[in-house]
Write a protein that holds these residues in place. Sequence first.
Motif, mmCIF file in Angstrom:
data_model
loop_
_atom_site.group_PDB
_atom_site.id
_atom_site.type_symbol
_atom_site.label_atom_id
_atom_site.label_comp_id
_atom_site.label_asym_id
_atom_site.label_seq_id
_atom_site.Cartn_x
_atom_site.Cartn_y
_atom_site.Cartn_z
ATOM 1 N N THR A 1 0.801 -1.225 0.000
ATOM 2 C CA THR A 1 0.000 0.000 0.000
ATOM 3 C C THR A 1 0.835 1.277 0.000
ATOM 4 O O THR A 1 0.293 2.367 -0.160
ATOM 5 C CB THR A 1 -0.922 0.020 1.225
ATOM 6 O OG1 THR A 1 -0.134 -0.115 2.424
ATOM 7 C CG2 THR A 1 -1.919 -1.132 1.163
ATOM 8 N N ARG B 1 -5.512 -2.396 -4.421
ATOM 9 C CA ARG B 1 -5.639 -1.866 -3.065
ATOM 10 C C ARG B 1 -6.592 -2.699 -2.214
ATOM 11 O O ARG B 1 -6.446 -2.770 -0.993
ATOM 12 C CB ARG B 1 -6.109 -0.406 -3.114
ATOM 13 C CG ARG B 1 -6.162 0.277 -1.756
ATOM 14 C CD ARG B 1 -6.245 1.774 -1.896
ATOM 15 N NE ARG B 1 -5.019 2.327 -2.466
ATOM 16 C CZ ARG B 1 -3.929 2.612 -1.758
ATOM 17 N NH1 ARG B 1 -3.911 2.379 -0.463
ATOM 18 N NH2 ARG B 1 -2.872 3.133 -2.334
ATOM 19 N N ASP B 2 -7.566 -3.352 -2.822
ATOM 20 C CA ASP B 2 -8.580 -4.064 -2.049
ATOM 21 C C ASP B 2 -8.466 -5.574 -2.138
ATOM 22 O O ASP B 2 -9.392 -6.295 -1.760
ATOM 23 C CB ASP B 2 -9.972 -3.635 -2.516
ATOM 24 C CG ASP B 2 -10.275 -4.086 -3.944
ATOM 25 O OD1 ASP B 2 -9.316 -4.382 -4.688
ATOM 26 O OD2 ASP B 2 -11.459 -4.139 -4.309
#
Length: 245
Positions: free
Chosen positions: A78, A128-129
């Motif tokens: 991240t 990101r998820d």
Amino acid sequence: MALRPVQVNIKARDSSAAGRFWAQALGWHLFEPGVTTYVGPTSKFVWPDPTTLGINVVPVPDAKTAAKNSAHLDLATTSAAHQAGLVARLRALGATPVDIGQGDVPWTVLADPEGNEFCVLEPRETYRDVGPIARIVVDCADPQAMAGFWDEATDWTLREVTGDRAVLRSPRDLGPYLEFVRTSEATPPSGRVHLDLRPYPGDDKAADVATLRALGATDLDLGQGDVSWTCLSDPEGHPFCVLAA
């Protein structure tokens, strides 16, 4: 046909040690329900996991011999600090840097203690998820052909097809992506890292396997003998297994 990818299958001489590495690497949990070692995100043994792909480490007698696997994992980060910290932690766990001809790239290429390559990606908004595993990457000669086969072979959704890559993901928008990436150098397909697919309860596994053969899959004899799963290769020769429902 509604086969779904349920786990990444990794071969290892020491499946318990390799499982411990991947559990620590991903921050997941380790289970040994039988001869294999399973790594999943929850503290209870839930198989298949409803939100992601677990890792099933299978013991084999032989060490990895191929210079490079035809499939590998990419891990998500991240931030730049997260990437640097994760690489340092993985190396402390026993991962080693490897050169597969990647050149000057923003990601880091490592190998697990069994020699299986994987990458720690720089931060990318797309992943990101996804959780700790960003994607399963498969080297191929023709991403468009792979898109056609795997879109029909699984219930995953085709997200992108270009001349250089084909991208699929769970229809629930959960977990990692499956990406077939064109490579300039031929990488002989190997089963050291591959996907396992599973019919939904109540589905006819034999009919699903017959459909896969009609789509271009071929039977694969790995010396597995009389087992409940079926070993196949996709049209480019990448191994995968269809597990019992």
